[in-house]
Motif scaffolding. Structure first.
Motif, mmCIF file in Angstrom:
data_model
loop_
_atom_site.group_PDB
_atom_site.id
_atom_site.type_symbol
_atom_site.label_atom_id
_atom_site.label_comp_id
_atom_site.label_asym_id
_atom_site.label_seq_id
_atom_site.Cartn_x
_atom_site.Cartn_y
_atom_site.Cartn_z
ATOM 1 N N GLY A 1 20.695 11.580 -17.580
ATOM 2 C CA GLY A 1 20.881 12.087 -18.938
ATOM 3 C C GLY A 1 20.066 11.221 -19.885
ATOM 4 O O GLY A 1 19.606 10.140 -19.486
ATOM 5 N N PRO A 2 19.896 11.666 -21.145
ATOM 6 C CA PRO A 2 19.080 10.896 -22.090
ATOM 7 C C PRO A 2 19.539 9.449 -22.216
ATOM 8 O O PRO A 2 18.723 8.555 -22.395
ATOM 9 C CB PRO A 2 19.260 11.657 -23.408
ATOM 10 C CG PRO A 2 19.620 13.039 -22.997
ATOM 11 C CD PRO A 2 20.358 12.933 -21.693
ATOM 12 N N TYR B 1 13.892 11.396 -13.617
ATOM 13 C CA TYR B 1 13.885 10.399 -14.696
ATOM 14 C C TYR B 1 12.755 10.732 -15.695
ATOM 15 O O TYR B 1 12.956 10.706 -16.906
ATOM 16 C CB TYR B 1 13.690 9.001 -14.084
ATOM 17 C CG TYR B 1 13.809 7.861 -15.071
ATOM 18 C CD1 TYR B 1 14.982 7.127 -15.188
ATOM 19 C CD2 TYR B 1 12.734 7.505 -15.893
ATOM 20 C CE1 TYR B 1 15.102 6.079 -16.091
ATOM 21 C CE2 TYR B 1 12.835 6.464 -16.794
ATOM 22 C CZ TYR B 1 14.022 5.748 -16.888
ATOM 23 O OH TYR B 1 14.123 4.711 -17.799
ATOM 24 N N VAL B 2 11.581 11.079 -15.141
ATOM 25 C CA VAL B 2 10.436 11.397 -16.016
ATOM 26 C C VAL B 2 10.747 12.631 -16.864
ATOM 27 O O VAL B 2 10.458 12.666 -18.076
ATOM 28 C CB VAL B 2 9.156 11.613 -15.175
ATOM 29 C CG1 VAL B 2 7.982 12.019 -16.058
ATOM 30 C CG2 VAL B 2 8.813 10.355 -14.392
ATOM 31 N N GLU B 3 11.371 13.636 -16.241
ATOM 32 C CA GLU B 3 11.712 14.848 -17.011
ATOM 33 C C GLU B 3 12.660 14.506 -18.155
ATOM 34 O O GLU B 3 12.521 15.018 -19.271
ATOM 35 C CB GLU B 3 12.359 15.883 -16.092
ATOM 36 C CG GLU B 3 11.314 16.705 -15.361
ATOM 37 C CD GLU B 3 11.869 17.373 -14.113
ATOM 38 O OE1 GLU B 3 13.070 17.684 -14.090
ATOM 39 O OE2 GLU B 3 11.080 17.538 -13.156
ATOM 40 N N LYS C 1 10.522 9.691 -27.755
ATOM 41 C CA LYS C 1 10.044 9.476 -26.380
ATOM 42 C C LYS C 1 9.957 7.975 -26.083
ATOM 43 O O LYS C 1 9.555 7.193 -26.932
ATOM 44 C CB LYS C 1 8.634 10.068 -26.195
ATOM 45 C CG LYS C 1 8.519 11.520 -26.616
ATOM 46 C CD LYS C 1 8.960 12.450 -25.504
ATOM 47 C CE LYS C 1 8.820 13.904 -25.902
ATOM 48 N NZ LYS C 1 9.723 14.342 -26.966
ATOM 49 N N PRO C 2 10.291 7.584 -24.853
ATOM 50 C CA PRO C 2 10.103 6.173 -24.488
ATOM 51 C C PRO C 2 8.618 5.806 -24.497
ATOM 52 O O PRO C 2 7.770 6.689 -24.346
ATOM 53 C CB PRO C 2 10.643 6.089 -23.063
ATOM 54 C CG PRO C 2 11.259 7.388 -22.758
ATOM 55 C CD PRO C 2 10.779 8.393 -23.742
ATOM 56 N N PRO D 1 -2.298 11.040 -20.387
ATOM 57 C CA PRO D 1 -1.297 12.065 -20.722
ATOM 58 C C PRO D 1 -0.737 12.707 -19.451
ATOM 59 O O PRO D 1 -1.477 12.928 -18.493
ATOM 60 C CB PRO D 1 -2.090 13.089 -21.543
ATOM 61 C CG PRO D 1 -3.381 12.427 -21.874
ATOM 62 C CD PRO D 1 -3.642 11.391 -20.820
ATOM 63 N N HIS D 2 0.563 12.973 -19.459
ATOM 64 C CA HIS D 2 1.197 13.640 -18.308
ATOM 65 C C HIS D 2 0.624 15.047 -18.173
ATOM 66 O O HIS D 2 0.329 15.698 -19.180
ATOM 67 C CB HIS D 2 2.718 13.698 -18.532
ATOM 68 C CG HIS D 2 3.473 14.088 -17.302
ATOM 69 N ND1 HIS D 2 3.633 15.392 -16.906
ATOM 70 C CD2 HIS D 2 4.103 13.343 -16.367
ATOM 71 C CE1 HIS D 2 4.343 15.436 -15.782
ATOM 72 N NE2 HIS D 2 4.637 14.194 -15.437
ATOM 73 N N ARG D 3 0.441 15.517 -16.925
ATOM 74 C CA ARG D 3 -0.251 16.809 -16.744
ATOM 75 C C ARG D 3 0.532 17.989 -17.312
ATOM 76 O O ARG D 3 -0.049 18.965 -17.766
ATOM 77 C CB ARG D 3 -0.632 17.047 -15.284
ATOM 78 C CG ARG D 3 0.552 17.106 -14.341
ATOM 79 C CD ARG D 3 0.108 17.212 -12.885
ATOM 80 N NE ARG D 3 1.262 17.266 -12.026
ATOM 81 C CZ ARG D 3 2.019 16.214 -11.722
ATOM 82 N NH1 ARG D 3 1.719 15.031 -12.229
ATOM 83 N NH2 ARG D 3 3.082 16.329 -10.954
ATOM 84 N N SER D 4 1.876 17.906 -17.348
ATOM 85 C CA SER D 4 2.610 19.072 -17.844
ATOM 86 C C SER D 4 3.632 18.727 -18.932
ATOM 87 O O SER D 4 4.013 19.594 -19.722
ATOM 88 C CB SER D 4 3.313 19.779 -16.690
ATOM 89 O OG SER D 4 4.113 18.851 -15.996
ATOM 90 N N LEU D 5 4.094 17.501 -18.988
ATOM 91 C CA LEU D 5 5.133 17.153 -19.978
ATOM 92 C C LEU D 5 4.504 16.473 -21.187
ATOM 93 O O LEU D 5 3.409 15.905 -21.087
ATOM 94 C CB LEU D 5 6.149 16.184 -19.338
ATOM 95 C CG LEU D 5 6.887 16.723 -18.112
ATOM 96 C CD1 LEU D 5 7.670 15.610 -17.433
ATOM 97 C CD2 LEU D 5 7.827 17.859 -18.522
ATOM 98 N N LYS D 6 5.242 16.498 -22.316
ATOM 99 C CA LYS D 6 4.709 15.858 -23.528
ATOM 100 C C LYS D 6 5.001 14.359 -23.485
ATOM 101 O O LYS D 6 5.916 13.852 -24.138
ATOM 102 C CB LYS D 6 5.368 16.480 -24.768
ATOM 103 C CG LYS D 6 4.534 17.573 -25.384
ATOM 104 C CD LYS D 6 5.027 17.965 -26.750
ATOM 105 C CE LYS D 6 4.087 17.440 -27.812
ATOM 106 N NZ LYS D 6 4.567 17.539 -29.160
#
Ligand SMILES: Cc1cn([C@H]2C[C@H](O)[C@@H](COP(=O)(O)OP(=O)(O)O[C@H]3O[C@@H](C)[C@H](O)[C@@H](O)[C@H]3O)O2)c(=O)[nH]c1=O
Length: 397
Positions: free
Chosen positions: A84-85, A104-106, A114-115, A138-143
């Motif tokens: 969880g957050p 964890y990354v999600e 954002k961390p 930059p992550h390929r799919s997440l911000k």
């Protein structure tokens, strides 16, 4: 920065032990330092508690979670898990590109703030490091964006890890008789303590037999202090006995004494107490620089002799290295062109030790001036947070 603008209170450091003790050795120093000196709530995720215990005897190898030296140690058992957050820290560090759990990354991406995410890389004096230090990925799919943060030997890198007050501690140690007390506690006799003291920590591929032969023939007595298990075959041949702590033998000018594997803090003090240190990998290599003493580096072996490139890059900038020091470094790593005359090399090196020691002291001061790796990382993290705030504010205007 106003308090409201400093949301960096907690930190998760992920460590995968690939082999030996360097991965956990470095991460454990960083974790303790980040907790003690920066007041962060630090959680160290580590997958191998048995290796960890070797450098920190208080570790409980069967505990899922434990508190050690102000750090929460989490046994990292795999890539699964739901987070969880609140489980995600303000700063997330993956060591040497170890892959952190996808769940964890999600969750990192779901946090409103954002961390700050870092990948800590290995130490090298090669110039390409300066171009890659602080590069965003930059992550390929997440911000989410991850930043590379390299240790190094100048201000175009993150510097080396050094605890606040380490040099003052070393000076106080040297001014006292704590060094003699430590050596006596580790089983070194008074007579051995009078010789030229050398600590030996290396990989099995190092030419220990050639080195020992040159020391047996030394014009001054040499006392070699070697932790249990290091270079076992060559050391046992010299001892003509099993390599257990306390074992020792003298042949010619050389006395070899087997030490127990000690906790990290004592290992530092051992380096401070010797006249010359043989170190390896990354962490002991850095600690030898903070010892302000001459050292010979055994590099972690890489395919296609890539480690030779690393060694040569370091010798290019390491000004305390005289020709004899550089030759021995190269021969120790199989990078010397031709056959080293080990006996002549040692005779030259031991007469040069006072000069090399003085230069090593200057090098130490130069490295200190680059600042501490984690101090530099946190400053960079705060800048990123500030930029984020500024762009959010500008977006609202
Ligand atoms: C000899 C000795 C070492 N140590 C500690 C000091 C260091 O933290 C640690 C040894 O780590 P290093 O010097 O880095 O050498 P190393 O060879 O053990 O470690 C590594 O090298 C890296 C380059 C690789 O990435 C790693 O995978 C790993 O192989 O053990 C003790 O605490 N007590 C001791 O008695």
């Amino acid at each position: 920065m106003p308090a409201a603008r400093n949301p960096l209170h907690s930190l998760d450091l992920f460590c995968k032990v690939v082999d030996n003790y360097g991965d956990i050795g470095i991460c454990w120093r960083l974790a303790r330092q980040l907790a003690h000196e920066h007041g962060l709530a630090v959680r160290l995720w580590v997958d191998d508690l048995v290796s960890f215990r070797r450098i920190w005897p208080e570790v409980q190898t069967d505990a899922a979670t434990q508190e050690l030296a102000g750090v929460t140690v989490q046994h990292w058992r795999g890539q699964d898990g739901h987070y969880g957050p609140a489980d995600v820290a303000d700063i997330v560090i993956e060591f040497f590109g170890c892959e952190i759990p996808p769940g964890y990354v999600e969750t990192m991406a779901q946090r409103p703030v954002k961390p700050v995410w870092f990948n800590l890389e290995g130490l090298s004096a090669e110039t390409w490091v300066e171009g890659c230090h602080t590069l965003p990925s930059p992550h390929r799919s997440l911000k989410l964006t991850k930043y590379f943060f390299f240790p190094g030997f100048n201000q175009r890198t993150g510097g080396l890890t050094v605890e606040a007050g380490l040099e003052a501690q070393r000076q106080a140690f040297l001014a006292s008789n704590a060094g003699s007390a430590l050596l006596a506690r580790l089983g070194v006799t008074a007579q051995e303590a009078h010789g030229c003291k050398v600590s030996l920590f290396c990989y099995d591929y190092a030419p220990i037999r050639e080195l020992f032969a040159s020391w047996q023939d030394s014009p001054v007595p040499v006392t070699c202090l070697v932790p249990e298990g290091v270079g076992r075959s060559a050391v046992e041949d010299f001892l003509a006995a099993p390599m257990v702590p306390g074992a020792g033998a003298t042949r010619g000018a050389l006395s070899v004494r087997v030490l127990p594997f000690v906790a990290q803090t004592d290992y530092d003090r051992l380096l401070w107490s010797c006249d010359l240190n043989f170190v390896r990998g990354e962490d002991s290599f850095v600690r030898a620089q903070w010892a302000g003493k001459p050292f010979i580096w055994n590099i972690y072996h890489q395919d296609k002799n890539l480690h030779h490139t690393k060694l040569n890059a370091f010798l290019k900038i390491y000004h305390p290295a005289t020709a004899a020091v550089a030759d021995l470094n190269r021969a120790w790593n199989g990078a010397y062109p031709g056959e080293l005359d080990w006996h002549a090399n040692w005779r030259t090196l031991q007469t040069e030790l006072p000069v090399v020691t003085e230069a090593a002291g200057q090098w130490l001061q130069e490295m200190l001036a680059n600042g501490d790796w984690m101090d530099n990382l946190l400053r960079f993290a705060r800048q990123l947070v500030e930029q984020e705030w500024n762009s959010a504010e500008n977006g609202l205007k």
